[in-house]
Scaffold this motif. Structure first.
Motif, PDB file in Angstrom:
ATOM      1  N   LEU A  90       0.839  -1.193   0.000  1.00 38.13           N
ATOM      2  CA  LEU A  90       0.000   0.000   0.000  1.00 38.13           C
ATOM      3  C   LEU A  90       0.878   1.248   0.000  1.00 38.13           C
ATOM      4  CD1 LEU A  90      -2.743  -0.948   2.635  1.00 38.13           C
ATOM      5  CD2 LEU A  90      -2.683  -1.455   0.185  1.00 38.13           C
ATOM      6  N   VAL A  91       0.608   2.149  -0.958  1.00 33.85           N
ATOM      7  CA  VAL A  91       1.360   3.402  -1.038  1.00 33.85           C
ATOM      8  C   VAL A  91       0.380   4.546  -1.274  1.00 33.85           C
ATOM      9  CG1 VAL A  91       3.413   2.254  -1.960  1.00 33.85           C
ATOM     10  CG2 VAL A  91       1.727   3.222  -3.538  1.00 33.85           C
ATOM     11  N   ARG A  97      -5.493   3.174  -7.553  1.00 34.78           N
ATOM     12  CA  ARG A  97      -5.262   2.196  -8.614  1.00 34.78           C
ATOM     13  C   ARG A  97      -4.449   1.032  -8.060  1.00 34.78           C
ATOM     14  NH1 ARG A  97      -1.437   6.244  -9.655  1.00 34.78           N
ATOM     15  NH2 ARG A  97       0.714   5.470  -9.837  1.00 34.78           N
ATOM     16  N   VAL A  98      -4.403  -0.051  -8.832  1.00 37.87           N
ATOM     17  CA  VAL A  98      -3.578  -1.211  -8.499  1.00 37.87           C
ATOM     18  C   VAL A  98      -2.697  -1.520  -9.693  1.00 37.87           C
ATOM     19  CG1 VAL A  98      -3.544  -3.659  -7.880  1.00 37.87           C
ATOM     20  CG2 VAL A  98      -5.315  -2.161  -6.925  1.00 37.87           C
ATOM     21  N   ASP A 104       5.688  -7.227  -6.592  1.00 40.13           N
ATOM     22  CA  ASP A 104       4.703  -6.655  -5.674  1.00 40.13           C
ATOM     23  C   ASP A 104       3.423  -6.274  -6.414  1.00 40.13           C
ATOM     24  OD1 ASP A 104       6.324  -6.715  -3.331  1.00 40.13           O
ATOM     25  OD2 ASP A 104       7.354  -4.910  -4.010  1.00 40.13           O
ATOM     26  N   LEU A 105       2.311  -6.466  -5.722  1.00 41.42           N
ATOM     27  CA  LEU A 105       1.026  -5.964  -6.181  1.00 41.42           C
ATOM     28  C   LEU A 105       0.807  -4.662  -5.419  1.00 41.42           C
ATOM     29  CD1 LEU A 105      -1.121  -7.010  -8.164  1.00 41.42           C
ATOM     30  CD2 LEU A 105      -2.321  -8.007  -6.221  1.00 41.42           C
ATOM     31  N   VAL A 106       0.921  -3.539  -6.119  1.00 40.25           N
ATOM     32  CA  VAL A 106       0.935  -2.239  -5.460  1.00 40.25           C
ATOM     33  C   VAL A 106      -0.432  -1.567  -5.568  1.00 40.25           C
ATOM     34  CG1 VAL A 106       2.021   0.033  -5.357  1.00 40.25           C
ATOM     35  CG2 VAL A 106       3.383  -1.985  -5.961  1.00 40.25           C
ATOM     36  N   MET A 107      -1.005  -1.259  -4.405  1.00 38.16           N
ATOM     37  CA  MET A 107      -2.274  -0.536  -4.355  1.00 38.16           C
ATOM     38  C   MET A 107      -1.977   0.910  -3.958  1.00 38.16           C
ATOM     39  SD  MET A 107      -5.741  -1.300  -2.103  1.00 38.16           S
ATOM     40  CE  MET A 107      -6.162  -2.780  -3.047  1.00 38.16           C
ATOM     41  N   THR A 108      -2.169   1.816  -4.901  1.00 33.25           N
ATOM     42  CA  THR A 108      -1.946   3.231  -4.654  1.00 33.25           C
ATOM     43  C   THR A 108      -3.259   3.865  -4.215  1.00 33.25           C
ATOM     44  OG1 THR A 108      -0.241   3.291  -6.377  1.00 33.25           O
ATOM     45  CG2 THR A 108      -1.125   5.401  -5.645  1.00 33.25           C
ATOM     46  N   LEU A 109      -3.214   4.598  -3.099  1.00 33.30           N
ATOM     47  CA  LEU A 109      -4.424   5.193  -2.535  1.00 33.30           C
ATOM     48  C   LEU A 109      -4.277   6.707  -2.472  1.00 33.30           C
ATOM     49  CD1 LEU A 109      -5.018   2.698   0.420  1.00 33.30           C
ATOM     50  CD2 LEU A 109      -6.130   2.699  -1.819  1.00 33.30           C
ATOM     51  N   LEU A 121     -11.299  -1.914  -5.399  1.00 32.00           N
ATOM     52  CA  LEU A 121     -10.161  -1.486  -6.200  1.00 32.00           C
ATOM     53  C   LEU A 121      -9.409  -2.683  -6.776  1.00 32.00           C
ATOM     54  CD1 LEU A 121      -9.004   1.289  -6.924  1.00 32.00           C
ATOM     55  CD2 LEU A 121      -7.435   1.063  -4.987  1.00 32.00           C
ATOM     56  N   LEU A 122      -9.193  -3.701  -5.951  1.00 35.32           N
ATOM     57  CA  LEU A 122      -8.482  -4.882  -6.429  1.00 35.32           C
ATOM     58  C   LEU A 122      -9.315  -5.659  -7.442  1.00 35.32           C
ATOM     59  CD1 LEU A 122      -5.953  -6.608  -6.303  1.00 35.32           C
ATOM     60  CD2 LEU A 122      -6.958  -7.868  -4.403  1.00 35.32           C
ATOM     61  N   LEU A 123     -10.628  -5.758  -7.207  1.00 32.24           N
ATOM     62  CA  LEU A 123     -11.478  -6.483  -8.145  1.00 32.24           C
ATOM     63  C   LEU A 123     -11.534  -5.784  -9.502  1.00 32.24           C
ATOM     64  CD1 LEU A 123     -14.474  -7.725  -5.959  1.00 32.24           C
ATOM     65  CD2 LEU A 123     -12.362  -8.913  -6.576  1.00 32.24           C
ATOM     66  N   GLU A 124     -11.517  -4.457  -9.497  1.00 35.93           N
ATOM     67  CA  GLU A 124     -11.484  -3.731 -10.763  1.00 35.93           C
ATOM     68  C   GLU A 124     -10.158  -3.960 -11.486  1.00 35.93           C
ATOM     69  OE1 GLU A 124     -13.939  -2.208 -12.456  1.00 35.93           O
ATOM     70  OE2 GLU A 124     -15.091  -3.163 -10.850  1.00 35.93           O
ATOM     71  N   PHE A 125      -9.084  -4.126 -10.729  1.00 39.49           N
ATOM     72  CA  PHE A 125      -7.799  -4.477 -11.329  1.00 39.49           C
ATOM     73  C   PHE A 125      -7.896  -5.849 -11.988  1.00 39.49           C
ATOM     74  CE2 PHE A 125      -3.718  -6.754 -10.704  1.00 39.49           C
ATOM     75  CZ  PHE A 125      -2.931  -6.026 -11.592  1.00 39.49           C
ATOM     76  N   TYR A 126      -8.506  -6.801 -11.288  1.00 35.36           N
ATOM     77  CA  TYR A 126      -8.695  -8.127 -11.878  1.00 35.36           C
ATOM     78  C   TYR A 126      -9.521  -8.034 -13.156  1.00 35.36           C
ATOM     79  CZ  TYR A 126      -6.887 -10.578  -7.724  1.00 35.36           C
ATOM     80  OH  TYR A 126      -6.095 -11.072  -6.722  1.00 35.36           O
ATOM     81  N   ARG A 127     -10.573  -7.236 -13.123  1.00 41.87           N
ATOM     82  CA  ARG A 127     -11.411  -7.075 -14.312  1.00 41.87           C
ATOM     83  C   ARG A 127     -10.580  -6.553 -15.493  1.00 41.87           C
ATOM     84  NH1 ARG A 127     -16.913  -6.149 -14.336  1.00 41.87           N
ATOM     85  NH2 ARG A 127     -16.812  -5.427 -12.159  1.00 41.87           N
TER      86      ARG A 127
END
Length: 231
Positions: A90-91, A97-98, A104-109, A121-127
Motif C-alpha cells: 500500500l502506497v 489504482r492497483v 509486488d502488487l501495489v495498491m496506490t491510494l 479497487l483490487l477487483l477492478e484491477f482483476y477485471r
C-alpha cells in the motif's frame, strides 16, 4: 441478516432470508468460501442441523486449509494474479489504482479507503487484467474452432467461471479468472464457445471438448479447488 459461524474448522457465511422456502449450501471455488442461506426462522440452530446432515458431502469437496478467511487487503497480505502469489503493498499517490510492479502488487491510494473500498479497487484491477488478455486468446480460439462470439463481457461472478447465450452468441467471464493460471482462461473460453455448438453438457459437448481442449478435465478440476492463501 448475515453472520459467520465455525463448523468443524470451516468458516461458514450465513445469510438469513424472510420467508425463504429452500436452504442453499454453496461452495465458491473462486473465493475459497462456503455460504449457507436459509429462512430466518430456522436460525443458527437450524443452520447447524442442516450442516451436520450435509457434512459428509461437504467434507468430500473441500478441505479446511483451502477455505479462506475474508482478506483485509492490507500491507503484506498475499493475493493471486494469473496463478502466482504477490504480496500487497500500500502506497500513497494521486489516484486510486492497483499495478503489478516487479514482485509486488501495489495498491496506490489517494485517500484512505475502508476494506470494501480496497476490495473494489483490487477487483477492478482483476477485471482490467481479464479484459486485457481476452482479445488475443479469444482470437486464437475462435480461429481454431471456427466459432465467433458477437459480444463478450467480464463480470463479478462467484459461482461460475463463465456463462454464455448461444443464441445471441454472447459470452460472460468471471473477473476472478485473473487469479488463476492463464490456461484456465483458455479452458473457459473454449468451454463457452463449444456451447455455440451444443447447449447442454452431454456426450456431444464433452466430445467437442476432448477434440478442441484435450486437457480440459485437469484444468476443470483445478478450477474446482479453492485458492489456498499462502502464509
Amino acid at each position: 441478516m448475515k453472520e459467520k459461524i465455525d463448523f468443524y474448522g470451516y468458516p461458514i457465511d450465513l445469510t438469513y432470508g424472510k420467508g425463504q422456502k429452500n436452504i442453499y449450501l454453496r461452495i465458491h471455488p473462486s473465493q475459497g468460501k462456503i455460504s449457507l442461506s436459509l429462512d430466518q426462522k430456522l436460525g443458527k440452530k437450524g443452520a447447524l442441523a442442516f450442516l451436520e446432515d450435509k457434512k459428509d458431502w461437504l467434507f468430500q469437496r473441500i478441505s479446511p486449509h483451502q477455505v479462506l478467511e475474508d482478506p483485509d487487503y492490507i500491507e503484506g497480505e498475499r493475493h493471486f494474479l494469473w496463478g502466482r502469489v504477490y504480496p500487497l503493498k500500500l502506497v500513497q499517490g494521486d489516484k486510486n489504482r492497483v499495478d503489478l510492479r516487479g514482485d509486488d502488487l501495489v495498491m496506490t491510494l489517494k485517500e484512505d479507503l475502508d476494506r470494501e473500498g480496497r476490495e473494489t479497487l483490487l477487483l477492478e484491477f482483476y477485471r482490467s487484467q481479464v479484459k486485457a488478455r481476452v482479445p488475443d486468446r479469444l482470437t486464437y480460439w475462435s480461429k481454431n474452432l471456427g466459432l465467433y462470439p458477437k459480444e463478450w463481457r467480464v463480470k463479478k461472478m462467484t459461482s461460475r467461471w463463465g456463462t454464455c447465450n448461444p443464441r445471441d452468441r454472447r459470452i460472460w467471464l468471471s473477473l476472478y479468472l485473473a487469479q488463476r493460471p492463464g490456461r484456465a482462461l483458455d479452458y473457459v473460453l473454449v468451454h463457452e464457445l463449444v456451447h455455440f455448438l451444443e447447449d447442454h453438457h452431454n456426450g456431444a459437448f464433452y466430445a467437442y471438448l476432448d477434440r478442441f481442449f484435450p486437457e480440459w478435465r485437469e484444468v476443470e478440476e483445478s478450477l474446482n479447488q479453492p485458492l489456498a492463501r499462502m502464509p
